[in-house]
Scaffold this motif. Structure first.
Motif, PDB file in Angstrom:
ATOM      1  N   MET A 196      16.779  -3.476  11.466  1.00 39.73           N
ATOM      2  CA  MET A 196      15.483  -3.565  10.821  1.00 39.73           C
ATOM      3  C   MET A 196      15.512  -4.663   9.763  1.00 39.73           C
ATOM      4  SD  MET A 196      13.305  -0.560   8.989  1.00 39.73           S
ATOM      5  CE  MET A 196      13.724  -0.572   7.278  1.00 39.73           C
ATOM      6  N   ASP A 197      14.504  -5.485   9.736  1.00 38.66           N
ATOM      7  CA  ASP A 197      14.389  -6.565   8.762  1.00 38.66           C
ATOM      8  C   ASP A 197      13.690  -6.013   7.513  1.00 38.66           C
ATOM      9  OD1 ASP A 197      14.218  -8.920   7.402  1.00 38.66           O
ATOM     10  OD2 ASP A 197      12.892  -9.902   8.836  1.00 38.66           O
ATOM     11  N   THR A 198      14.490  -5.656   6.519  1.00 37.98           N
ATOM     12  CA  THR A 198      13.964  -5.015   5.312  1.00 37.98           C
ATOM     13  C   THR A 198      13.012  -5.925   4.554  1.00 37.98           C
ATOM     14  OG1 THR A 198      16.040  -3.800   5.163  1.00 37.98           O
ATOM     15  CG2 THR A 198      14.621  -3.758   3.236  1.00 37.98           C
ATOM     16  N   ALA A 199      13.338  -7.201   4.436  1.00 33.99           N
ATOM     17  CA  ALA A 199      12.478  -8.130   3.700  1.00 33.99           C
ATOM     18  C   ALA A 199      11.105  -8.215   4.350  1.00 33.99           C
ATOM     19  CB  ALA A 199      13.128  -9.506   3.632  1.00 33.99           C
ATOM     20  N   ARG A 200      11.056  -8.327   5.662  1.00 29.65           N
ATOM     21  CA  ARG A 200       9.773  -8.406   6.360  1.00 29.65           C
ATOM     22  C   ARG A 200       8.988  -7.103   6.193  1.00 29.65           C
ATOM     23  NH1 ARG A 200       7.402 -11.682   9.886  1.00 29.65           N
ATOM     24  NH2 ARG A 200       9.248 -12.926  10.288  1.00 29.65           N
ATOM     25  N   THR A 201       9.682  -5.973   6.265  1.00 30.18           N
ATOM     26  CA  THR A 201       9.020  -4.678   6.103  1.00 30.18           C
ATOM     27  C   THR A 201       8.423  -4.531   4.706  1.00 30.18           C
ATOM     28  OG1 THR A 201      10.551  -3.683   7.689  1.00 30.18           O
ATOM     29  CG2 THR A 201       9.376  -2.186   6.231  1.00 30.18           C
ATOM     30  N   LEU A 202       9.192  -4.904   3.683  1.00 29.02           N
ATOM     31  CA  LEU A 202       8.693  -4.795   2.314  1.00 29.02           C
ATOM     32  C   LEU A 202       7.573  -5.785   2.038  1.00 29.02           C
ATOM     33  CD1 LEU A 202      12.067  -4.217   0.481  1.00 29.02           C
ATOM     34  CD2 LEU A 202      10.173  -2.600   0.680  1.00 29.02           C
ATOM     35  N   SER A 203       7.664  -6.951   2.631  1.00 28.14           N
ATOM     36  CA  SER A 203       6.592  -7.933   2.497  1.00 28.14           C
ATOM     37  C   SER A 203       5.293  -7.408   3.104  1.00 28.14           C
ATOM     38  CB  SER A 203       7.034  -9.229   3.167  1.00 28.14           C
ATOM     39  OG  SER A 203       5.977  -9.967   3.649  1.00 28.14           O
ATOM     40  N   THR A 204       5.398  -6.806   4.282  1.00 25.18           N
ATOM     41  CA  THR A 204       4.219  -6.231   4.938  1.00 25.18           C
ATOM     42  C   THR A 204       3.683  -5.046   4.140  1.00 25.18           C
ATOM     43  OG1 THR A 204       5.084  -6.932   7.074  1.00 25.18           O
ATOM     44  CG2 THR A 204       3.356  -5.260   7.097  1.00 25.18           C
ATOM     45  N   LEU A 205       4.575  -4.202   3.638  1.00 26.20           N
ATOM     46  CA  LEU A 205       4.162  -3.065   2.815  1.00 26.20           C
ATOM     47  C   LEU A 205       3.424  -3.539   1.569  1.00 26.20           C
ATOM     48  CD1 LEU A 205       4.201  -0.019   2.141  1.00 26.20           C
ATOM     49  CD2 LEU A 205       6.381  -0.438   0.998  1.00 26.20           C
ATOM     50  N   GLY A 206       3.939  -4.575   0.919  1.00 24.95           N
ATOM     51  CA  GLY A 206       3.277  -5.127  -0.262  1.00 24.95           C
ATOM     52  C   GLY A 206       1.891  -5.651   0.049  1.00 24.95           C
ATOM     53  N   ALA A 207       1.759  -6.370   1.166  1.00 19.79           N
ATOM     54  CA  ALA A 207       0.445  -6.898   1.560  1.00 19.79           C
ATOM     55  C   ALA A 207      -0.521  -5.762   1.871  1.00 19.79           C
ATOM     56  CB  ALA A 207       0.592  -7.818   2.763  1.00 19.79           C
ATOM     57  N   LEU A 208      -0.043  -4.742   2.583  1.00 23.32           N
ATOM     58  CA  LEU A 208      -0.900  -3.594   2.893  1.00 23.32           C
ATOM     59  C   LEU A 208      -1.287  -2.827   1.636  1.00 23.32           C
ATOM     60  CD1 LEU A 208       0.765  -2.261   6.168  1.00 23.32           C
ATOM     61  CD2 LEU A 208      -1.421  -3.452   5.935  1.00 23.32           C
ATOM     62  N   ALA A 209      -0.365  -2.701   0.693  1.00 18.38           N
ATOM     63  CA  ALA A 209      -0.681  -2.029  -0.565  1.00 18.38           C
ATOM     64  C   ALA A 209      -1.747  -2.805  -1.340  1.00 18.38           C
ATOM     65  CB  ALA A 209       0.585  -1.857  -1.404  1.00 18.38           C
ATOM     66  N   CYS A 210      -1.662  -4.132  -1.320  1.00 18.82           N
ATOM     67  CA  CYS A 210      -2.688  -4.958  -1.974  1.00 18.82           C
ATOM     68  C   CYS A 210      -4.047  -4.765  -1.314  1.00 18.82           C
ATOM     69  CB  CYS A 210      -2.286  -6.425  -1.944  1.00 18.82           C
ATOM     70  SG  CYS A 210      -0.954  -6.860  -3.076  1.00 18.82           S
ATOM     71  N   LEU A 211      -4.055  -4.723   0.011  1.00 23.87           N
ATOM     72  CA  LEU A 211      -5.318  -4.466   0.719  1.00 23.87           C
ATOM     73  C   LEU A 211      -5.866  -3.091   0.387  1.00 23.87           C
ATOM     74  CD1 LEU A 211      -4.598  -5.963   4.258  1.00 23.87           C
ATOM     75  CD2 LEU A 211      -6.232  -6.809   2.555  1.00 23.87           C
ATOM     76  N   LEU A 212      -4.996  -2.121   0.260  1.00 22.26           N
ATOM     77  CA  LEU A 212      -5.416  -0.767  -0.087  1.00 22.26           C
ATOM     78  C   LEU A 212      -5.991  -0.717  -1.499  1.00 22.26           C
ATOM     79  CD1 LEU A 212      -5.525   1.955   1.286  1.00 22.26           C
ATOM     80  CD2 LEU A 212      -3.254   2.446   0.381  1.00 22.26           C
ATOM     81  N   VAL A 213      -5.417  -1.470  -2.422  1.00 23.94           N
ATOM     82  CA  VAL A 213      -5.969  -1.553  -3.779  1.00 23.94           C
ATOM     83  C   VAL A 213      -7.407  -2.063  -3.715  1.00 23.94           C
ATOM     84  CG1 VAL A 213      -5.829  -2.805  -5.977  1.00 23.94           C
ATOM     85  CG2 VAL A 213      -3.769  -1.815  -4.992  1.00 23.94           C
ATOM     86  N   ILE A 214      -7.633  -3.122  -2.953  1.00 21.66           N
ATOM     87  CA  ILE A 214      -8.980  -3.686  -2.828  1.00 21.66           C
ATOM     88  C   ILE A 214      -9.939  -2.674  -2.210  1.00 21.66           C
ATOM     89  CG2 ILE A 214     -10.354  -5.481  -1.696  1.00 21.66           C
ATOM     90  CD1 ILE A 214      -7.784  -7.263  -1.886  1.00 21.66           C
ATOM     91  N   LEU A 215      -9.502  -2.021  -1.166  1.00 27.22           N
ATOM     92  CA  LEU A 215     -10.336  -1.029  -0.489  1.00 27.22           C
ATOM     93  C   LEU A 215     -10.694   0.129  -1.413  1.00 27.22           C
ATOM     94  CD1 LEU A 215     -11.570  -0.044   2.230  1.00 27.22           C
ATOM     95  CD2 LEU A 215      -9.422   1.175   2.584  1.00 27.22           C
ATOM     96  N   VAL A 216      -9.694   0.670  -2.097  1.00 28.96           N
ATOM     97  CA  VAL A 216      -9.942   1.809  -2.995  1.00 28.96           C
ATOM     98  C   VAL A 216     -10.808   1.389  -4.178  1.00 28.96           C
ATOM     99  CG1 VAL A 216      -8.812   3.437  -4.565  1.00 28.96           C
ATOM    100  CG2 VAL A 216      -7.912   3.095  -2.274  1.00 28.96           C
TER     101      VAL A 216
END
Length: 137
Positions: free
Chosen positions: A1-21
């Motif tokens: 598993m590519d941890t850096a890619r996973t955390l990068s994607t998680l960070g981007a999704l969390a940012c999108l979730l902040v905007i949505l909420v």
């Protein structure tokens, strides 16, 4: 598993979730306009500053792993961005006047917890950024 890619994607999704909420009250609440205006403009930058930094966060998190920028540099920037988001959300949440929050109609009593949820999501962004940066240390 590519941890850096996973955390990068998680960070981007969390940012999108902040905007949505952040946008939920504007989309759902039917109340006098001045209530929502006062709610969103509380604090030095209001919710607009949080949304702006979250939108930048999506680009920052995704640019390092997509080959658009140097991943270690992006990792450092994401930590700075995460700290800024937590600070802005914390100040905004603390700036929300109880009188204002309790002025919304009773059917929207969830608004009392909205600021705390936004703050928690920004902490998630910071956590993803810290983990992402740790991959490059």
């Amino acid at each position: 598993m590519d941890t850096a890619r996973t955390l990068s994607t998680l960070g981007a999704l969390a940012c999108l979730l902040v905007i949505l909420v952040l946008g939920v009250p504007a989309l759902v609440i039917e109340a006098p306009d001045h209530l929502l205006t006062d709610y969103y403009t509380a604090g030095p930058t209001g919710a607009v500053g949080i949304g702006f930094f979250a939108a930048i966060g999506v680009v920052v998190f995704l640019s390092g792993e997509r080959g658009r920028a140097d991943p270690p540099l992006v990792a450092g920037l994401s930590v700075v961005l995460g700290v800024a988001l937590v600070a802005l959300a914390g100040v905004w949440h603390l700036s929300l006047d109880e009188t204002l929050v309790y002025s919304f109609p009773a059917e929207y009593d969830w608004i009392q917890h909205h600021g705390a949820v936004v703050l928690a999501l920004t902490v998630l962004v910071l956590g993803a950024a810290a983990g992402y940066a740790r991959e490059y240390v």
